[in-house]
Design an enzyme around this catalytic site. Structure first.
Site, PDB file in Angstrom:
ATOM      1  N   ASP A  89     -17.821  14.465   5.576  1.00 57.25           N
ATOM      2  CA  ASP A  89     -18.075  14.713   6.991  1.00 57.25           C
ATOM      3  C   ASP A  89     -19.326  15.577   7.111  1.00 57.25           C
ATOM      4  O   ASP A  89     -19.459  16.586   6.410  1.00 57.25           O
ATOM      5  CB  ASP A  89     -16.885  15.432   7.631  1.00 57.25           C
ATOM      6  CG  ASP A  89     -17.116  15.681   9.111  1.00 57.25           C
ATOM      7  OD1 ASP A  89     -16.722  14.819   9.914  1.00 57.25           O
ATOM      8  OD2 ASP A  89     -17.704  16.729   9.452  1.00 57.25           O
TER       9      ASP A  89
ATOM     10  N   LYS B  71     -28.945  15.403  -3.442  1.00 52.82           N
ATOM     11  CA  LYS B  71     -28.742  16.827  -3.691  1.00 52.82           C
ATOM     12  C   LYS B  71     -27.515  16.994  -4.573  1.00 52.82           C
ATOM     13  O   LYS B  71     -26.581  16.215  -4.533  1.00 52.82           O
ATOM     14  CB  LYS B  71     -28.527  17.587  -2.386  1.00 52.82           C
ATOM     15  CG  LYS B  71     -29.687  17.486  -1.422  1.00 52.82           C
ATOM     16  CD  LYS B  71     -29.525  18.451  -0.277  1.00 52.82           C
ATOM     17  CE  LYS B  71     -28.332  18.102   0.595  1.00 52.82           C
ATOM     18  NZ  LYS B  71     -28.224  19.009   1.752  1.00 52.82           N
TER      19      LYS B  71
ATOM     20  N   THR C 296     -13.493  13.829   5.481  1.00 55.94           N
ATOM     21  CA  THR C 296     -14.015  14.831   4.564  1.00 55.94           C
ATOM     22  C   THR C 296     -13.374  14.700   3.189  1.00 55.94           C
ATOM     23  O   THR C 296     -12.270  14.165   3.038  1.00 55.94           O
ATOM     24  CB  THR C 296     -13.807  16.245   5.125  1.00 55.94           C
ATOM     25  OG1 THR C 296     -14.480  17.186   4.277  1.00 55.94           O
ATOM     26  CG2 THR C 296     -12.325  16.607   5.191  1.00 55.94           C
TER      27      THR C 296
ATOM     28  N   ASP D  15      -9.202 -39.239   2.267  1.00 57.62           N
ATOM     29  CA  ASP D  15      -9.116 -38.169   3.269  1.00 57.62           C
ATOM     30  C   ASP D  15     -10.070 -37.016   2.978  1.00 57.62           C
ATOM     31  O   ASP D  15     -10.689 -36.462   3.893  1.00 57.62           O
ATOM     32  CB  ASP D  15      -7.679 -37.644   3.334  1.00 57.62           C
ATOM     33  CG  ASP D  15      -6.715 -38.674   3.903  1.00 57.62           C
ATOM     34  OD1 ASP D  15      -7.165 -39.517   4.697  1.00 57.62           O
ATOM     35  OD2 ASP D  15      -5.517 -38.624   3.547  1.00 57.62           O
TER      36      ASP D  15
ATOM     37  N   LEU E  60     -14.538 -47.724  -3.722  1.00 58.45           N
ATOM     38  CA  LEU E  60     -13.907 -49.032  -3.917  1.00 58.45           C
ATOM     39  C   LEU E  60     -13.171 -49.472  -2.663  1.00 58.45           C
ATOM     40  O   LEU E  60     -13.028 -50.672  -2.405  1.00 58.45           O
ATOM     41  CB  LEU E  60     -12.946 -48.979  -5.108  1.00 58.45           C
ATOM     42  CG  LEU E  60     -13.582 -48.694  -6.478  1.00 58.45           C
ATOM     43  CD1 LEU E  60     -12.499 -48.545  -7.546  1.00 58.45           C
ATOM     44  CD2 LEU E  60     -14.551 -49.818  -6.866  1.00 58.45           C
TER      45      LEU E  60
ATOM     46  N   MET F 100     -17.836  21.783  -4.250  1.00 61.82           N
ATOM     47  CA  MET F 100     -18.974  22.161  -5.105  1.00 61.82           C
ATOM     48  C   MET F 100     -18.653  23.405  -5.923  1.00 61.82           C
ATOM     49  O   MET F 100     -19.508  24.275  -6.115  1.00 61.82           O
ATOM     50  CB  MET F 100     -20.232  22.388  -4.239  1.00 61.82           C
ATOM     51  CG  MET F 100     -20.629  21.171  -3.421  1.00 61.82           C
ATOM     52  SD  MET F 100     -21.812  21.519  -2.107  1.00 61.82           S
ATOM     53  CE  MET F 100     -20.768  22.417  -0.929  1.00 61.82           C
TER      54      MET F 100
ATOM     55  N   GLY G 238     -13.591  11.395  -6.244  1.00 60.75           N
ATOM     56  CA  GLY G 238     -12.406  11.101  -5.446  1.00 60.75           C
ATOM     57  C   GLY G 238     -12.533   9.865  -4.578  1.00 60.75           C
ATOM     58  O   GLY G 238     -13.574   9.625  -3.969  1.00 60.75           O
TER      59      GLY G 238
ATOM     60  N   GLY H  39     -22.300  12.111   2.523  1.00 61.32           N
ATOM     61  CA  GLY H  39     -20.968  11.972   1.969  1.00 61.32           C
ATOM     62  C   GLY H  39     -19.981  12.857   2.711  1.00 61.32           C
ATOM     63  O   GLY H  39     -20.322  13.943   3.184  1.00 61.32           O
TER      64      GLY H  39
ATOM     65  N   ASP I  84     -27.920  10.761   0.636  1.00 57.52           N
ATOM     66  CA  ASP I  84     -27.885  11.579  -0.574  1.00 57.52           C
ATOM     67  C   ASP I  84     -27.025  10.914  -1.639  1.00 57.52           C
ATOM     68  O   ASP I  84     -26.485   9.834  -1.443  1.00 57.52           O
ATOM     69  CB  ASP I  84     -27.403  13.002  -0.266  1.00 57.52           C
ATOM     70  CG  ASP I  84     -26.052  13.019   0.420  1.00 57.52           C
ATOM     71  OD1 ASP I  84     -25.135  12.317  -0.055  1.00 57.52           O
ATOM     72  OD2 ASP I  84     -25.897  13.743   1.422  1.00 57.52           O
TER      73      ASP I  84
END
EC number: 2.1.1.107
Length: 457
Positions: free
Chosen positions: A303, A270, A331, A22, A43, A382, A411, A301, A248
């Site tokens: 929003d 950046k 975001t 099969d 066979l 930042m 994150g 990265g 970036d």
């Protein structure tokens, strides 16, 4: 990548299957569908093989395996229930530099066979590298439900039009824009499915003669905070249609792997306090590429309209008359807090959220008195290099020193790291973290121990 996915042209080429049961029958169907000149050695054979042989569709060789059967073969499959025999077939094929698949033994095989979604001439193959055939089958079933049955007819019709389209449209960009219009045209797809030649001709002529917009365009796309699974569906569609992607360092490698392979990639990384490429130069890159008639995606990265300088970039395009659009992203505040078990709002602890940049243009000053108020959550983007100043200013303006704080590094990524403490420790905690990091301050941070669900490295 352990296996290179390729599609083999086997029509009228000699192939061998060793096995007559099969499993061998299922493999034989695939090779016959591909037009292979098939020999099957075993066979004994199940009735289907005899029927195929009687119909002249393949050749049966009854008896023990003979290595000489491989001498003229392009490809072989060992599909018996005898592991030793399968291994022998594999070794004999390897000695002759012939690709050999060994059923249920991927380590012994020089190629594996994927699950297939057949919309000929469009073919989609799904493979788990032999580690989980059931998973590959489940994925195939999902894709089967997503891809219309008439898709193959559209692909075949597109092949018939290629010569005319090449004559009609001078550049690769123009041709690609035409094909994108054609493939999403529901009327054409339905006409092909119904074999309505009049409607097919009318729709085709309309598509070919309709003027193309030769202006380029820029799409500002938010890539989200890191996890590729958080990229929006529309964002994915845009990066897979782009001629140029300007990105970036906050855009993860996993997301960049989703970009169309032949798109140009321009890195303008950046970081806080240091700009690899000045913002004005980035603006000019977007303008220059769009003026060439290209579809440009500015991939950011998070929003693009939340501390992403998206507004500044679009002003340049607007002033130059370049069409643009925006695809929002999740975001960092939303993604990082969710993956850290920190709700940004809570009926008992915070009725508002403030998103604050940790570094301002020269001479900028924050409203520290209002920021120090209770019943709110502060999220500093930042802000790692300014953590000690943030700590000092908030305490000076009345925020309690025991106010809970957390810093989230990378994150939503598998390398996410979170540390928490109190406001009096913020400057010290920041020295233990690296960029990109997000600072969260407020009573809601105290819920982290209870609500954290994502692994913390």
């Amino acid at each position: 990548m352990d296996h290179l996915p390729i599609f083999c042209q086997l029509r009228d080429r000699d192939c061998l299957i060793v096995g007559g049961g099969d499993v061998a029958e299922r493999k034989a169907r695939l090779l016959l569908d591909a037009g292979a000149r098939l020999t099957v050695n075993a066979l004994a054979f199940i009735p289907q093989f005899t029927a195929w042989a009687d119909a002249g569709m393949l050749t049966l060789v009854e008896g023990p395996f003979d290595e000489s059967l491989l001498d003229t073969c392009w490809l072989a499959i060992a599909a018996t229930d005898d592991d030793a025999l399968n291994q022998r077939v594999s070794e004999a094929a390897e000695a002759r530099h012939i690709f050999c698949n060994v059923v249920d033994a991927p380590k012994a095989a020089s190629f594996i066979m994927p699950s297939i979604i057949d919309r000929s001439p469009l073919m989609v193959a799904v493979s788990s590298g032999g580690t989980s055939p059931v998973l590959a089958r489940l994925l195939r079933e999902k894709l089967e439900s997503l891809l219309p049955l008439h898709l193959g007819q559209v692909a075949k019709y597109a092949g018939q039009l290629r010569g005319r389209v090449k004559q009609q449209f001078a550049t690769m960009g123009e041709r690609r824009r035409f094909w994108e219009k054609l493939f999403v045209n529901d009327r054409l797809a339905q006409s092909l499915a119904n074999n309505d030649q009049k409607a097919i001709t009318e729709t085709t002529e309309q598509l070919i003669n309709e003027p193309l917009d030769h202006r380029g365009e820029v799409v500002l796309v938010g890539a989200g905070p890191g996890d590729a699974g958080l990229l929006t569906l529309k964002g994915l569609q845009q990066i897979q249609q782009a001629d140029v992607v300007v990105y970036d360092r906050l855009v993860s490698d996993d997301i960049m792997n989703l970009v169309r392979r032949d798109a140009d990639r321009v890195f303008v990384g950046k970081r806080a306090g240091y700009h690899c490429v000045p913002q004005e130069e980035i603006n000019q890159i977007l303008l220059r590429e769009a003026q060439k008639g290209k579809r440009v995606v500015r991939l950011k990265g998070g929003d693009p309209f939340i501390f992403g300088r998206g507004g500044e970039e679009l002003e340049t395009l607007c002033n130059a008359g370049i069409p643009f659009s925006v695809v929002p992203g999740i975001t960092a505040a939303s993604g990082c807090s969710a993956y850290s078990g920190i709700p940004l709002t809570h009926r008992d602890y915070a009725q508002s959220v403030r998103l604050i940049t940790g570094h301002l243009k020269t001479g900028g000053e924050l409203d520290w008195e209002n920021l120090a108020a209770e019943k709110q959550t502060l999220v500093f983007y930042m802000g790692l290099n300014q953590a000690a100043t943030i700590q000092q200013k908030l305490i000076e303006h009345g925020m309690p020193g025991e106010m809970p704080v957390a810093i989230v590094e990378n994150g939503t990524a598998v390398t996410q790291r979170v540390i928490d403490g109190t406001l009096t420790q913020l400057g010290e905690l920041a020295q233990q973290m690296n960029s990109p990091s997000l600072i969260i301050i407020g009573r809601v941070v105290g819920l982290r121990d209870k609500l954290n669900w994502f692994s913390n490295h």
